[in-house]
Enzyme design. Structure first.
Site, PDB file in Angstrom:
ATOM      1  N   ALA A  60       0.868  -1.198   0.046  1.00  0.00           N
ATOM      2  CA  ALA A  60      -0.199  -0.001   0.017  1.00  0.00           C
ATOM      3  C   ALA A  60       0.754   1.258  -0.161  1.00  0.00           C
ATOM      4  O   ALA A  60       0.192   2.414  -0.293  1.00  0.00           O
ATOM      5  CB  ALA A  60      -1.023  -0.280   1.221  1.00  0.00           C
TER       6      ALA A  60
ATOM      7  N   GLY B 173       1.863   1.161  -3.410  1.00  0.00           N
ATOM      8  CA  GLY B 173       0.811   1.638  -3.910  1.00  0.00           C
ATOM      9  C   GLY B 173       0.053   3.247  -4.072  1.00  0.00           C
ATOM     10  O   GLY B 173      -0.504   3.215  -5.414  1.00  0.00           O
ATOM     11  N   ASP B 174      -0.019   3.897  -2.934  1.00  0.00           N
ATOM     12  CA  ASP B 174      -0.502   5.187  -2.771  1.00  0.00           C
ATOM     13  C   ASP B 174       0.029   6.143  -4.151  1.00  0.00           C
ATOM     14  O   ASP B 174      -0.492   6.541  -4.545  1.00  0.00           O
ATOM     15  CB  ASP B 174      -0.133   5.514  -1.213  1.00  0.00           C
ATOM     16  CG  ASP B 174      -0.647   6.257  -1.441  1.00  0.00           C
ATOM     17  OD1 ASP B 174      -1.597   7.288  -1.148  1.00  0.00           O
ATOM     18  OD2 ASP B 174       0.170   7.504  -0.305  1.00  0.00           O
ATOM     19  N   ALA B 175       1.258   5.288  -4.252  1.00  0.00           N
ATOM     20  CA  ALA B 175       2.246   6.834  -4.974  1.00  0.00           C
ATOM     21  C   ALA B 175       1.950   6.169  -6.879  1.00  0.00           C
ATOM     22  O   ALA B 175       1.422   6.901  -7.195  1.00  0.00           O
ATOM     23  CB  ALA B 175       3.678   7.072  -4.676  1.00  0.00           C
TER      24      ALA B 175
END
Length: 131
Positions: A13, A16-18
């Site tokens: 995550a 994955g956020d970026a």
């Protein structure tokens, strides 16, 4: 990267956020010319946790079993902190989506990332009409 599936959902995550934000911004740019303030507002609307959480249930219909498993792992992850402006369930769902994007990125599956980003835009646009 080797053993991507063995990484912690919170690590997936994290990246994955970026990746999710970059995919959203890239998709917005591909739609055609727009002012930076409009691009920013559109991106913020799609990357906020509440929007991600609303899109996850509909997105699941388009996922493989392996992707659903990654999503489940991300949803079940327990971060040390949940922001005050979001409900815990929403935060867990948005973390699940970011986990999936991190997983696909680290696997090098750009085609699938682009495909899911397109689906997310389609789902978000169809939900705008419902609200």
């Amino acid at each position: 990267m080797d053993n991507v599936a063995g990484l912690s959902p919170l690590v997936l995550a994290y990246i994955g956020d970026a990746v999710y934000e970059l995919m959203i911004r890239t998709h917005l740019l591909r739609r055609g010319p727009a002012r930076p303030v409009q691009l920013h507002q559109s991106a913020v609307a799609l990357v906020r946790a509440t929007t991600q959480a609303r899109l996850v249930p509909a997105l699941e219909a388009f996922l493989t079993d392996a992707e659903k498993d990654i999503l489940r792992r991300g949803r079940n992850a327990r971060p040390g902190h949940i922001p005050r402006n979001v409900l815990p369930g929403e935060y867990h769902s948005s973390t699940a989506l970011e986990t999936l994007f991190g997983y696909l990125y680290l696997k090098g599956d750009w085609h699938r990332l682009e495909e899911l980003t397109g689906i997310i835009f389609h789902l978000a646009e169809s939900r705008e009409g419902e609200e």
